[in-house]
Design an enzyme around this catalytic site. Structure first.
Site, PDB file in Angstrom:
ATOM      1  N   GLY A  27       0.835  -1.192   0.000  1.00  0.00           N
ATOM      2  CA  GLY A  27       0.000   0.000   0.000  1.00  0.00           C
ATOM      3  C   GLY A  27       0.869   1.240   0.000  1.00  0.00           C
ATOM      4  O   GLY A  27       2.089   1.160   0.106  1.00  0.00           O
ATOM      5  N   ALA A  29       1.782   5.238   1.514  1.00  0.00           N
ATOM      6  CA  ALA A  29       1.988   5.821   2.839  1.00  0.00           C
ATOM      7  C   ALA A  29       0.636   6.136   3.465  1.00  0.00           C
ATOM      8  O   ALA A  29      -0.256   6.652   2.807  1.00  0.00           O
ATOM      9  CB  ALA A  29       2.831   7.088   2.722  1.00  0.00           C
ATOM     10  N   SER A  31      -1.785   4.277   4.227  1.00  0.00           N
ATOM     11  CA  SER A  31      -2.910   3.584   3.597  1.00  0.00           C
ATOM     12  C   SER A  31      -3.648   2.664   4.561  1.00  0.00           C
ATOM     13  O   SER A  31      -4.752   2.214   4.267  1.00  0.00           O
ATOM     14  CB  SER A  31      -2.419   2.759   2.406  1.00  0.00           C
ATOM     15  OG  SER A  31      -1.516   1.758   2.840  1.00  0.00           O
ATOM     16  N   GLY A  32      -3.027   2.354   5.718  1.00  0.00           N
ATOM     17  CA  GLY A  32      -3.621   1.415   6.663  1.00  0.00           C
ATOM     18  C   GLY A  32      -3.032   0.018   6.544  1.00  0.00           C
ATOM     19  O   GLY A  32      -3.528  -0.923   7.165  1.00  0.00           O
ATOM     20  N   HIS A  68       2.629   3.070  16.461  1.00  0.00           N
ATOM     21  CA  HIS A  68       2.562   1.651  16.069  1.00  0.00           C
ATOM     22  C   HIS A  68       2.592   0.761  17.311  1.00  0.00           C
ATOM     23  O   HIS A  68       1.816  -0.194  17.423  1.00  0.00           O
ATOM     24  CB  HIS A  68       3.726   1.295  15.142  1.00  0.00           C
ATOM     25  CG  HIS A  68       3.478   1.591  13.710  1.00  0.00           C
ATOM     26  ND1 HIS A  68       3.383   0.618  12.757  1.00  0.00           N
ATOM     27  CD2 HIS A  68       3.318   2.762  13.053  1.00  0.00           C
ATOM     28  CE1 HIS A  68       3.173   1.165  11.574  1.00  0.00           C
ATOM     29  NE2 HIS A  68       3.132   2.481  11.729  1.00  0.00           N
ATOM     30  N   ARG A  71      -0.746   0.612  19.575  1.00  0.00           N
ATOM     31  CA  ARG A  71      -1.945  -0.102  19.127  1.00  0.00           C
ATOM     32  C   ARG A  71      -1.798  -1.622  19.179  1.00  0.00           C
ATOM     33  O   ARG A  71      -2.757  -2.347  18.971  1.00  0.00           O
ATOM     34  CB  ARG A  71      -2.366   0.381  17.745  1.00  0.00           C
ATOM     35  CG  ARG A  71      -1.485  -0.052  16.629  1.00  0.00           C
ATOM     36  CD  ARG A  71      -2.106   0.356  15.289  1.00  0.00           C
ATOM     37  NE  ARG A  71      -1.224  -0.042  14.227  1.00  0.00           N
ATOM     38  CZ  ARG A  71      -0.736   0.777  13.321  1.00  0.00           C
ATOM     39  NH1 ARG A  71      -1.070   2.042  13.332  1.00  0.00           N
ATOM     40  NH2 ARG A  71       0.069   0.326  12.400  1.00  0.00           N
TER      41      ARG A  71
END
Length: 187
Positions: A27, A29, A31-32, A68, A71
């Site tokens: 994906g 940057a 983008s999930g 990061h 989560r």
């Protein structure tokens, strides 16, 4: 939550499904793609290792890393390995862990900046895939959708990244492209 050590989990239908041996999540940057890859690996009922390839060189990158980390569940094992990715993957999967590598693009950046032999490093990484003992998810940026870069280093990076993504995709059992947090199955 207790984990049993198998590589199965609840799929989209609620059924118990095995994780593919190798998954590639591509994906752009923001983008999930990393969040999606983490959610996929959360299906694994055994141990999980997050191999981080980023090198923290400034405050902005430090903040990204903190987001990061925040989560992820605390039961994820973290391995910071910016260069010797092949060794880290083999070592962690030999322990029975499902591994998420985030991300191949940063690893490639590190290899280029260290002036290592990029094709040889990619060969070593691909060879390591045959030695893995658990599910493996790679996250990578798709960098070939934009304009042609105006300098040789950037063009070399884009070309190496494209070849790296193609080689991992060819070996992968499952390949997804994530845009706006939504996965599109490519393979």
């Amino acid at each position: 939550m207790a984990r049993s050590g198998t590589s199965t989990g609840t799929g989209l239908t609620g059924l118990i499904t095995p994780l593919p041996a190798i998954t590639l999540v591509l994906g752009g940057a923001r983008s999930g793609k990393s969040r999606y890859a983490e959610e996929v690996l959360d299906r694994h009922t055994g141990s999980r290792t997050y191999i981080a390839t980023a090198e923290i060189r400034d405050a902005e990158m430090a903040e990204r890393v903190k987001l990061h980390q925040a989560r992820r569940d605390p039961d994820w094992r973290l391995v910071e390995e910016p260069m010797d990715l092949a060794r880290a993957i083999v070592a962690e999967t030999e322990k029975g862990a499902a591994v998420l590598v985030d991300c191949l693009t940063l690893w490639l950046t590190n290899v280029l900046l260290a002036e290592k032999d990029v094709p040889a490093e990619i060969d070593a990484l691909e060879a390591a895939l045959g030695q893995c003992g658990g599910p493996l998810i790679f996250v990578a940026n798709e960098v070939g959708l934009g304009i042609v870069p105006d300098n040789k280093l950037a063009r070399d990076f884009r070309d190496h990244a494209g070849r790296l993504n193609q080689r991992i995709a060819a070996r992968a059992d499952h390949v997804l492209f994530v845009a706006a947090g939504l996965p599109l199955i490519l393979k």
